[in-house]
Every structure is written in C-alpha cells, then in structure tokens.
Design a protein around this motif. Sequence first.
Motif, PDB file in Angstrom:
ATOM      1  N   THR A 169      -0.622  47.806-121.997  1.00  0.00           N
ATOM      2  CA  THR A 169       0.134  47.625-120.762  1.00  0.00           C
ATOM      3  C   THR A 169      -0.646  46.750-119.793  1.00  0.00           C
ATOM      4  O   THR A 169      -1.865  46.875-119.674  1.00  0.00           O
ATOM      5  N   TYR A 189       4.433  43.933-110.995  1.00  0.00           N
ATOM      6  CA  TYR A 189       5.253  44.099-112.195  1.00  0.00           C
ATOM      7  C   TYR A 189       4.454  44.796-113.293  1.00  0.00           C
ATOM      8  O   TYR A 189       3.246  44.610-113.414  1.00  0.00           O
ATOM      9  N   LEU A 194       4.066  45.103-117.353  1.00  0.00           N
ATOM     10  CA  LEU A 194       4.312  44.257-118.515  1.00  0.00           C
ATOM     11  C   LEU A 194       3.884  44.986-119.777  1.00  0.00           C
ATOM     12  O   LEU A 194       2.732  45.397-119.901  1.00  0.00           O
ATOM     13  N   ASP A 195       4.808  45.180-120.701  1.00  0.00           N
ATOM     14  CA  ASP A 195       4.518  45.803-121.992  1.00  0.00           C
ATOM     15  C   ASP A 195       4.009  44.712-122.932  1.00  0.00           C
ATOM     16  O   ASP A 195       4.758  43.797-123.295  1.00  0.00           O
ATOM     17  N   SER A 198       6.021  44.794-126.569  1.00  0.00           N
ATOM     18  CA  SER A 198       7.408  44.303-126.638  1.00  0.00           C
ATOM     19  C   SER A 198       7.650  43.062-125.796  1.00  0.00           C
ATOM     20  O   SER A 198       8.613  42.320-126.028  1.00  0.00           O
ATOM     21  N   ASP A 234       8.436  43.314-122.657  1.00  0.00           N
ATOM     22  CA  ASP A 234       9.340  43.732-121.582  1.00  0.00           C
ATOM     23  C   ASP A 234       8.599  43.769-120.244  1.00  0.00           C
ATOM     24  O   ASP A 234       7.439  44.182-120.166  1.00  0.00           O
ATOM     25  N   GLN A 235       9.310  43.358-119.207  1.00  0.00           N
ATOM     26  CA  GLN A 235       8.732  43.321-117.863  1.00  0.00           C
ATOM     27  C   GLN A 235       9.673  44.026-116.893  1.00  0.00           C
ATOM     28  O   GLN A 235      10.894  43.876-116.983  1.00  0.00           O
ATOM     29  N   GLU A 236       9.094  44.787-115.951  1.00  0.00           N
ATOM     30  CA  GLU A 236       9.895  45.442-114.928  1.00  0.00           C
ATOM     31  C   GLU A 236       9.129  45.454-113.620  1.00  0.00           C
ATOM     32  O   GLU A 236       7.886  45.463-113.604  1.00  0.00           O
TER      33      GLU A 236
END
Length: 368
Positions: A75, A114, A116-117, A120, A122-124
């Motif tokens: 992460t 943010y 960040l995985d 994968s 994926d960002q949130e």
Amino acid sequence: MFDTETGERTVLGRTDAWNFQQGSMLQWLGPDYNARVAFNDRQDGQFVTRIHDLETGTRRTIDAPVYTVSPDGTTALTLDFERLERMRPGYGYALPDSVTDTELRSIPENDGIYRLDLESGDQELLVSFSELCSFRHLDSMAGGDHWVNHLMFGPNGERVAFLHRWTVEHGGFHTRLLTIDPDSGDVECVTDSGRAPHFTWRSPTEILAWSRQQDTITDASKSGVFDNPILKLALSAVRAIEIPSWIRQNVIGDRFYLFDLDSGEITDVAPGTIDRDGHPSVTRNGRWAIFDTYPTDDGVRELFLYDFDTESRIDLGTFDSPTEFVRTARRCDLHPRWNRAGTSVCIDSMHEGTRRVYEIDVGDVVDD
C-alpha cells in the motif's frame, strides 16, 4: 543501482519525474527491501509509478505517483505533485498550467491524500483538503492555499505522519503535524504549533520533530495580530536573517521534541545540545539518530549522531556547499539516512563541487 562492495553499477531506467529535494521518490519495497524498487515517472501526460523487480528484470506501471509505502510493500499513500510543486518548488513535479491559482486557493473536496493499492493499482481519495480543514478548524485556513507534504509510514504501518500546510495573510505558512490511519482515514493531531518542518518516527508510537511549544508566538499568529502591515514587514525582515539559536530555543521555543502518541507526553530532546533544525533519521532499534543542520550563510552544514540512551552527541564533520545554492530550490541538503543494519549512513553533498551521494561507516561508533 550500485554494489557498494564491488562498485558495480546497474542502470534500472530513467525518469521524467524528478526534483532536487526528493528526486523521483525512489525507494526499496518491503517486506524484504532487496528485490523491488519503486520510483515516479511521467507517461502520456500523467505521473505514474514504476515498480522494478531486480530478480526478474520485469517492470509494472501503476497509473499514479507514489509518495510513501507501507512496510509490507502493498500500500502507498500519495498526493498531487503538481500542487506541491506550485506551493513548494523543488518538492513536486510540474505539468504546464495544469493547476490554476484558483484551484490552489480553493479547499477542494476532490483532492488531498490518496491511498494506492500497489497490487491492483486501485486508487482512492483517503482524506480531502475539505475534510482536513474541518478537523480542528482554524480561521486562517479559509484564505490560505493548502497542500500536504512529507508523508511517512510508521514502522508497523498502522499510521502515516504528514504535514498539512497553508499560506497565511502575514506571509509564510502555518504547519501542523498530523497522522492518518491508511485504512480508515482517521486523522489525529500531533502538534498544531504552526512550526513542524521536519520529523521522523522513532517507534510505532513516537515521533521526533522540530517544533514549537511556546504558546506566545503560536497564539499571536492564530489571533491575527501579525496581519498588521507594520508587523508584516517586521516578520519579512526576521525571516530573511539567521535568528540566533538561543533565541529560537528560549524565546520562540523551537527545538526537537519527542511526541508520545499514546500518552500525549512531549519530551525535550537534547536541550542545549541540538540547537538547530535539520533532517533527522533514526535506527530501527530507536537508539541512534543522525542529524544534519541547514547551512549557514557561508554554506557550512553539520552532521552528527545522537545517542538516546546516553543523551550524548557525536560530531561527524562539517560540509561546505556553494553559497549560490543555499536558499534556493536547488540547494543540496545532506538529508542523512541509515542503512537497514544501522551501521552506515548516506548523505547528499556538494562539498567537492558537484552533487554526489556519500556513504559514511559509523559501525564502530554505534556498536560501542
């Protein structure tokens, strides 16, 4: 990559996302810290992360830049490097005219820190500037340009420390040191004194930071007294000179403190021994710290060790830097950091005329 035993040099790649103060955020990835590296780059008009596997030679690309990575290497937390570059030149990366002054002066709900995985991609959005400003709100936040910087995972990965900063009307900016849970987004305050330029984790529950604990200056700033035009000019003059260290320590209250996140206790670190701000780094066992200092006007910087057990300082040397770089975004601070064994440190320096990386073996000192 350099092999320090054989001198072998291996080129891993190149990057179009680099700055003088933090480079491309190049870092080893856990949990082993010897098989993968991550660094920022630019691709198709956006910033990305390259993850390079040293064993297989393969590379993956994540569609977002990286700032700090969890100890297990899965992460990352990141931020808007364009906003950072506009607010603190030399710390971010720029794309022409992509961030407007209007956007800087807003308190957006769609920008902040943010998550960040790295598996994968994926960002949130973990926490927005709007949410940060709602947390322990100060009136000065409303008219300021906001940014975050210096995100740093704690040793166990449970919290991330960072700086929330915004410009204030009397010039300069206000800084508060916060932590955030990388999973829930829960935010806690370490210090809201307005002054916390540099910090590092000493343990999963302790943060070492240069800060200010005298209430006089902080309360005056929060009250708006420095908005007076005459005082604004006086503050500008003060910022342009080197304030004697005894005034910083005894009048203003600037010094290194150890913040215990569990108990809330704040402890002076080396009062009278470490009297200037710098970039601290602590060994994994928490006993030894390496410090540098900002250069004097003639370009001299100090490097020294501090033993928490014996409360003693061991000077390692002084390093000159060309004076034309001292107060610019191109300056070359020493930025000392430990190897994972805690036996040597690396520094950046220009004392031989060009920017170079140096390794200093301190094994004999820290083993005593």
